[in-house]
Design an enzyme around this catalytic site. Structure first.
Site, mmCIF file in Angstrom:
data_model
loop_
_atom_site.group_PDB
_atom_site.id
_atom_site.type_symbol
_atom_site.label_atom_id
_atom_site.label_comp_id
_atom_site.label_asym_id
_atom_site.label_seq_id
_atom_site.Cartn_x
_atom_site.Cartn_y
_atom_site.Cartn_z
ATOM 1 N N ILE A 157 1.962 -11.272 -7.788
ATOM 2 C CA ILE A 157 0.934 -11.296 -7.531
ATOM 3 C C ILE A 157 1.056 -10.144 -5.963
ATOM 4 C CG2 ILE A 157 -0.897 -11.391 -6.502
ATOM 5 C CD1 ILE A 157 -0.679 -14.770 -7.306
ATOM 6 N N SER A 176 9.445 -11.141 2.740
ATOM 7 C CA SER A 176 9.858 -11.981 1.555
ATOM 8 C C SER A 176 11.266 -12.426 1.556
ATOM 9 C CB SER A 176 10.205 -11.204 0.120
ATOM 10 O OG SER A 176 9.638 -12.293 -0.906
ATOM 11 N N ARG A 177 11.607 -13.720 1.103
ATOM 12 C CA ARG A 177 12.631 -14.714 0.937
ATOM 13 C C ARG A 177 13.860 -13.650 1.199
ATOM 14 N NH1 ARG A 177 10.902 -20.174 -1.647
ATOM 15 N NH2 ARG A 177 9.807 -18.653 -2.273
ATOM 16 N N THR A 236 -5.201 -15.150 -0.352
ATOM 17 C CA THR A 236 -5.834 -15.067 -1.584
ATOM 18 C C THR A 236 -4.951 -16.110 -2.257
ATOM 19 O OG1 THR A 236 -4.957 -13.700 -2.270
ATOM 20 C CG2 THR A 236 -7.822 -12.934 -2.678
ATOM 21 N N ARG A 238 -3.097 -20.068 -0.357
ATOM 22 C CA ARG A 238 -4.012 -20.727 -0.243
ATOM 23 C C ARG A 238 -3.750 -21.138 0.995
ATOM 24 N NH1 ARG A 238 -3.634 -21.358 -5.070
ATOM 25 N NH2 ARG A 238 -2.625 -23.420 -6.190
ATOM 26 N N GLU A 267 -10.636 -27.014 1.275
ATOM 27 C CA GLU A 267 -12.023 -26.599 -0.178
ATOM 28 C C GLU A 267 -12.678 -27.785 -0.430
ATOM 29 O OE1 GLU A 267 -10.670 -24.233 -2.990
ATOM 30 O OE2 GLU A 267 -9.079 -22.727 -1.444
ATOM 31 N N HIS A 285 -12.889 -19.105 -3.370
ATOM 32 C CA HIS A 285 -11.701 -19.221 -4.648
ATOM 33 C C HIS A 285 -11.891 -18.627 -6.096
ATOM 34 C CE1 HIS A 285 -7.915 -22.143 -5.068
ATOM 35 N NE2 HIS A 285 -7.492 -21.116 -5.831
ATOM 36 N N GLY A 287 -9.709 -16.423 -7.679
ATOM 37 C CA GLY A 287 -8.156 -15.502 -7.151
ATOM 38 C C GLY A 287 -8.385 -15.818 -8.764
#
Length: 319
Positions: A157, A176-177, A236, A238, A267, A285, A287
């Protein structure tokens, strides 16, 4: 035939797949299933097709019984599932990655445009019936060309969002990891940086990292203070990745220019401090909310459940 319990309404194409091979008990109520009803229905289930609104924990697995083989989540995220408990009991857990990539990236970029160009404010103004007229300084927003998009979590994404940003003439940095594929990095001209640098150089920060203990409140008061006061934050992934109270304060005090949210900490509740502000775009929500995507998600979850019940490896296994 095995017994499959579906915890919420899903597209008919997925239900038909399941019913072709097994007995299906699908919740069809207009409201989300209650916990009490869910615990009652899962008794004796061989497979559970779950939605992200249902908590899959030891209590639910106990209610289902020892014959339960698989929990197929209709979502790419699986923070609603206690994966270690499933693994400990030999229950396969699956999710639905890939099929919602483009739809979620569309929403992410839509929120970027809403926040930077003040589209929500403009729409609310028209609907309010207030008088307005065009002017050189009326509802001025921020352009994207030549600006930097910082992506936190460069999976599918994140990469899809980066492609959209590239088409708008934005520069890309990411945290990023691990490094992304060199070919993709070259295509996007994307540079990997640490989170501190990303926050300091980005004009828009878009969150796409998975949620877990390590990313709870990843973006809080300290991180918001590290951003440019002209920058925007988009989430977008959690809700709990962002400290909503800190975000409301940052937006109100001008620490950042604006934000766009599709997900929330609790939520459907939204922090009341956010509801009072014009410089945040809020979506419920959405997405993955296209007919095509939701159908593909449900069908993939059904195929995962069916594969496990046949004794085969599912297409997208978590544990």
């Amino acid at each position: 035939m095995s017994r499959v319990v579906v915890t919420g309404r899903i597209p008919d194409a997925a239900i038909e797949k399941l019913r072709a091979e097994h007995e299906v008990d699908a919740w069809e109520g207009p409201e989300t299933i209650t916990r009490e009803e869910l615990l009652r229905r899962v008794a004796g289930a061989d497979a559970i097709v779950s939605l992200l609104t249902e908590r899959v924990d030891a209590e639910l697995l106990d209610a289902a019984g020892p014959q339960l083989k698989v929990v197929a989540n209709v979502a790419v995220g699986y923070d609603n599932i206690d994966v270690p408990v499933c693994t400990e009991r030999g229950i396969v857990a699956t999710n639905t990655p890939g099929v919602l990539t483009e739809a979620t990236a569309d929403i992410a970029f839509g929120l970027i445009l809403m926040a930077t160009r003040r589209l929500g404010e403009g729409e609310r103004l028209i609907r309010s019936g207030q008088a307005w007229k065009w002017g050189m300084f009326f509802l001025l927003g921020s352009g994207l060309q030549g600006k930097t998009l910082g992506i936190v979590g460069m999976g599918g994404i994140g990469q899809a969002t980066a492609r959209r940003a590239k088409a708008f003439g934005m520069d890309i940095v990411y945290q990023s990891r691990s490094e992304i594929d060199p070919t993709i990095a070259a295509e996007l001209d994307a540079r990997r940086v640490d989170l501190d640098e990303l926050l300091s150089v980005s004009d828009v920060v878009s969150l796409h990292c998975p949620y877990g203990p390590a990313t709870y409140h990843l973006i809080g008061a300290e991180q918001l203070a590290a951003m440019k006061n002209s920058a925007f934050l988009v989430n977008t992934t959690r809700g709990p990745i962002v400290d909503e109270a800190a975000l409301a304060t940052a937006l109100r005090e001008g620490a950042i220019a604006g934000a766009g949210l599709d997900v929330y900490e609790q939520e459907p509740r939204v922090h009341p401090g956010l509801l009072e502000l014009d410089n945040v775009a809020l979506l419920p929500h959405l997405g993955s909310a296209t007919v095509e995507t939701r159908t593909a998600m449900a069908v993939l979850a059904a195929e995962n459940a069916l594969a496990v019940l046949r004794g085969e490896r599912p297409l997208s296994q978590i544990s």
